[in-house]
Design a protein around this motif. Structure first.
Motif, mmCIF file in Angstrom:
data_model
loop_
_atom_site.group_PDB
_atom_site.id
_atom_site.type_symbol
_atom_site.label_atom_id
_atom_site.label_comp_id
_atom_site.label_asym_id
_atom_site.label_seq_id
_atom_site.Cartn_x
_atom_site.Cartn_y
_atom_site.Cartn_z
ATOM 1 N N GLN A 23 55.011 32.497 2.420
ATOM 2 C CA GLN A 23 55.845 32.613 3.620
ATOM 3 C C GLN A 23 55.180 31.970 4.838
ATOM 4 N N ARG A 27 56.579 28.569 6.787
ATOM 5 C CA ARG A 27 56.905 28.603 8.228
ATOM 6 C C ARG A 27 56.135 27.526 8.981
ATOM 7 N N ASP A 30 57.628 24.128 8.249
ATOM 8 C CA ASP A 30 58.889 23.984 8.987
ATOM 9 C C ASP A 30 58.638 23.656 10.454
ATOM 10 N N LYS A 31 57.627 24.295 11.048
ATOM 11 C CA LYS A 31 57.292 24.017 12.455
ATOM 12 C C LYS A 31 56.816 22.578 12.624
#
Length: 107
Positions: A23, A27, A30-31
């Motif tokens: 996870q 994340r 994605d950032k």
């Protein structure tokens, strides 16, 4: 209303990797994709407790694209260091978060 528009800067002409729990790593990837325009960011699809993501830009991105002509995409993603013929530079999630927050990806 005042809007501050700061351009994202990438001081990166290379090939790096970071690891993390699925996870947290997802994340972070994605950032990177949201905040920076040019890097390829993908994970190696190998089943482990931690995900390994790779970041590729600059001349390394060009080499990766040229390899896609001759090598199956899934094979290339799973063995990217083998086909790129170099080890990816390791970077920690903590360091990546700091760089994303500052708007500069520098490796």
């Amino acid at each position: 209303m005042q809007v501050k528009n700061t351009p994202s800067v990438i001081h990166f002409q290379g090939f790096a990797k970071f690891k993390g729990k699925p996870q947290a790593a997802t994340r972070t990837a994605d950032k990177i994709k949201e905040n920076f325009e040019s890097p390829f960011v993908f994970w190696d699809k190998k089943i482990k407790k931690e995900k390994t993501y790779y970041i590729i830009t600059g001349k390394h991105k060009d080499k990766f694209i040229s390899l896609m002509r001759d090598i199956d995409m899934f094979e290339l993603k799973e063995n990217v260091e083998k086909y790129m013929k170099e080890k990816a530079e390791k970077i920690s999630l903590k360091e990546l978060h700091k760089q994303i927050k500052n708007g500069k990806l520098k490796i």
